[in-house]
Design a protein around this motif. Sequence first.
Motif, PDB file in Angstrom:
ATOM      1  N   SER A 115       9.379  -1.837 -18.677  1.00  0.00           N
ATOM      2  CA  SER A 115       8.745  -1.153 -17.563  1.00  0.00           C
ATOM      3  C   SER A 115       9.699  -1.223 -16.378  1.00  0.00           C
ATOM      4  N   GLN A 116       9.389  -0.489 -15.327  1.00  0.00           N
ATOM      5  CA  GLN A 116      10.235  -0.554 -14.129  1.00  0.00           C
ATOM      6  C   GLN A 116      10.264  -1.965 -13.577  1.00  0.00           C
ATOM      7  N   SER A 117       9.116  -2.621 -13.566  1.00  0.00           N
ATOM      8  CA  SER A 117       9.089  -3.981 -13.014  1.00  0.00           C
ATOM      9  C   SER A 117       9.941  -4.927 -13.846  1.00  0.00           C
ATOM     10  N   GLN A 118       9.893  -4.795 -15.172  1.00  0.00           N
ATOM     11  CA  GLN A 118      10.692  -5.689 -16.014  1.00  0.00           C
ATOM     12  C   GLN A 118      12.177  -5.424 -15.836  1.00  0.00           C
ATOM     13  N   THR A 119      12.546  -4.171 -15.678  1.00  0.00           N
ATOM     14  CA  THR A 119      13.947  -3.828 -15.423  1.00  0.00           C
ATOM     15  C   THR A 119      14.420  -4.480 -14.131  1.00  0.00           C
ATOM     16  N   LEU A 120      13.603  -4.440 -13.091  1.00  0.00           N
ATOM     17  CA  LEU A 120      13.950  -5.066 -11.819  1.00  0.00           C
ATOM     18  C   LEU A 120      13.928  -6.589 -11.924  1.00  0.00           C
ATOM     19  N   MET A 121      12.980  -7.131 -12.684  1.00  0.00           N
ATOM     20  CA  MET A 121      12.923  -8.588 -12.887  1.00  0.00           C
ATOM     21  C   MET A 121      14.186  -9.077 -13.587  1.00  0.00           C
ATOM     22  N   ASN A 122      14.702  -8.290 -14.513  1.00  0.00           N
ATOM     23  CA  ASN A 122      15.897  -8.695 -15.260  1.00  0.00           C
ATOM     24  C   ASN A 122      17.091  -8.944 -14.340  1.00  0.00           C
ATOM     25  N   LEU A 123      17.144  -8.275 -13.182  1.00  0.00           N
ATOM     26  CA  LEU A 123      18.217  -8.502 -12.219  1.00  0.00           C
ATOM     27  C   LEU A 123      18.177  -9.932 -11.657  1.00  0.00           C
ATOM     28  N   LEU A 124      17.012 -10.552 -11.706  1.00  0.00           N
ATOM     29  CA  LEU A 124      16.807 -11.874 -11.118  1.00  0.00           C
ATOM     30  C   LEU A 124      16.975 -13.011 -12.119  1.00  0.00           C
ATOM     31  N   LEU A 125      16.979 -12.676 -13.406  1.00  0.00           N
ATOM     32  CA  LEU A 125      16.960 -13.691 -14.445  1.00  0.00           C
ATOM     33  C   LEU A 125      18.350 -14.079 -14.911  1.00  0.00           C
ATOM     34  N   LYS A 126      18.472 -15.351 -15.317  1.00  0.00           N
ATOM     35  CA  LYS A 126      19.731 -15.817 -15.907  1.00  0.00           C
ATOM     36  C   LYS A 126      20.013 -14.948 -17.125  1.00  0.00           C
ATOM     37  N   LYS A 148      11.627  -8.533  -3.691  1.00  0.00           N
ATOM     38  CA  LYS A 148      10.554  -7.681  -3.182  1.00  0.00           C
ATOM     39  C   LYS A 148      10.409  -6.422  -4.035  1.00  0.00           C
ATOM     40  N   ALA A 149      11.527  -5.837  -4.460  1.00  0.00           N
ATOM     41  CA  ALA A 149      11.472  -4.621  -5.279  1.00  0.00           C
ATOM     42  C   ALA A 149      10.747  -4.892  -6.594  1.00  0.00           C
ATOM     43  N   ALA A 150      11.068  -5.996  -7.251  1.00  0.00           N
ATOM     44  CA  ALA A 150      10.416  -6.340  -8.519  1.00  0.00           C
ATOM     45  C   ALA A 150       8.929  -6.597  -8.306  1.00  0.00           C
ATOM     46  N   LEU A 151       8.595  -7.311  -7.240  1.00  0.00           N
ATOM     47  CA  LEU A 151       7.198  -7.625  -6.975  1.00  0.00           C
ATOM     48  C   LEU A 151       6.399  -6.357  -6.655  1.00  0.00           C
ATOM     49  N   LEU A 152       6.961  -5.467  -5.858  1.00  0.00           N
ATOM     50  CA  LEU A 152       6.264  -4.217  -5.537  1.00  0.00           C
ATOM     51  C   LEU A 152       6.053  -3.369  -6.793  1.00  0.00           C
ATOM     52  N   ALA A 153       7.035  -3.336  -7.684  1.00  0.00           N
ATOM     53  CA  ALA A 153       6.874  -2.595  -8.940  1.00  0.00           C
ATOM     54  C   ALA A 153       5.759  -3.218  -9.789  1.00  0.00           C
ATOM     55  N   LEU A 154       5.673  -4.543  -9.787  1.00  0.00           N
ATOM     56  CA  LEU A 154       4.582  -5.214 -10.504  1.00  0.00           C
ATOM     57  C   LEU A 154       3.225  -4.861  -9.892  1.00  0.00           C
ATOM     58  N   VAL A 155       3.147  -4.854  -8.571  1.00  0.00           N
ATOM     59  CA  VAL A 155       1.896  -4.503  -7.891  1.00  0.00           C
ATOM     60  C   VAL A 155       1.488  -3.084  -8.282  1.00  0.00           C
ATOM     61  N   TYR A 156       2.444  -2.164  -8.284  1.00  0.00           N
ATOM     62  CA  TYR A 156       2.153  -0.777  -8.671  1.00  0.00           C
ATOM     63  C   TYR A 156       1.551  -0.730 -10.077  1.00  0.00           C
ATOM     64  N   GLU A 157       2.207  -1.395 -11.028  1.00  0.00           N
ATOM     65  CA  GLU A 157       1.744  -1.356 -12.414  1.00  0.00           C
ATOM     66  C   GLU A 157       0.358  -1.987 -12.555  1.00  0.00           C
ATOM     67  N   ARG A 191       0.823  -1.218   0.000  1.00  0.00           N
ATOM     68  CA  ARG A 191       0.000   0.000   0.000  1.00  0.00           C
ATOM     69  C   ARG A 191       0.858   1.270   0.000  1.00  0.00           C
ATOM     70  N   PRO A 192       1.803   1.449   0.933  1.00  0.00           N
ATOM     71  CA  PRO A 192       2.587   2.690   0.896  1.00  0.00           C
ATOM     72  C   PRO A 192       3.486   2.774  -0.343  1.00  0.00           C
ATOM     73  N   TYR A 193       3.983   1.632  -0.824  1.00  0.00           N
ATOM     74  CA  TYR A 193       4.819   1.647  -2.030  1.00  0.00           C
ATOM     75  C   TYR A 193       4.030   2.253  -3.199  1.00  0.00           C
ATOM     76  N   VAL A 194       2.815   1.762  -3.404  1.00  0.00           N
ATOM     77  CA  VAL A 194       1.989   2.247  -4.513  1.00  0.00           C
ATOM     78  C   VAL A 194       1.587   3.703  -4.292  1.00  0.00           C
ATOM     79  N   GLU A 195       1.096   4.015  -3.107  1.00  0.00           N
ATOM     80  CA  GLU A 195       0.596   5.365  -2.832  1.00  0.00           C
ATOM     81  C   GLU A 195       1.706   6.407  -2.823  1.00  0.00           C
ATOM     82  N   ASN A 196       2.902   6.055  -2.366  1.00  0.00           N
ATOM     83  CA  ASN A 196       4.024   7.006  -2.361  1.00  0.00           C
ATOM     84  C   ASN A 196       4.498   7.341  -3.767  1.00  0.00           C
ATOM     85  N   ARG A 197       4.060   6.575  -4.756  1.00  0.00           N
ATOM     86  CA  ARG A 197       4.414   6.834  -6.153  1.00  0.00           C
ATOM     87  C   ARG A 197       3.239   7.437  -6.913  1.00  0.00           C
ATOM     88  N   GLY A 198       2.227   7.886  -6.177  1.00  0.00           N
ATOM     89  CA  GLY A 198       1.079   8.532  -6.794  1.00  0.00           C
ATOM     90  C   GLY A 198       0.044   7.571  -7.341  1.00  0.00           C
TER      91      GLY A 198
END
Length: 165
Positions: free
Chosen positions: A145-156, A94-103, A24-31
Amino acid sequence: MALIIETGAIVTGANSYVTVAEARPYVENRGGTFPIEDIEGEYKILEAMDFFESHRSRFKGELVAIDQPLSFPRVGFVAEEWEWSSDQIPRQVKAALLALVYEICQGKDPFNPEAEAPPKIKKKVGPIETVYAEPTRVSKVYKNSQSQTLMNLLLKGNGLALVRG
């Protein structure tokens, strides 16, 4: 339905890495707009988890246990030059998941991203303006997207591929 949070201990029935109290605060703090009702927020988190877990076979490292419910924790997981232990959930997860939730809360569908419009040419002669696609420049443009950029950090391969000719 309640969220069951994976802590790194391979929690039975785990279905998320983040809570409503984190999302909730992650999404709301980003408008963004997060659902007022917690249950609706849980649905958004689970929708993000569905997309996240669809990458299960592409994450770096290996599963800790054959029957673990989620993709993390992992053995041999390295992100940003740091190896995470097999009983931790990396902050990048967590960062990638929160970005996905926001989107998702903003109406985006990670399984069906919007198509990019082809480049256009505008020509104006006097009062007449013509707009048309430029066929020589039409090509697929990959916009992360931001989430995909963060997801890429986790991928082979960090989402990159090497092509040899």
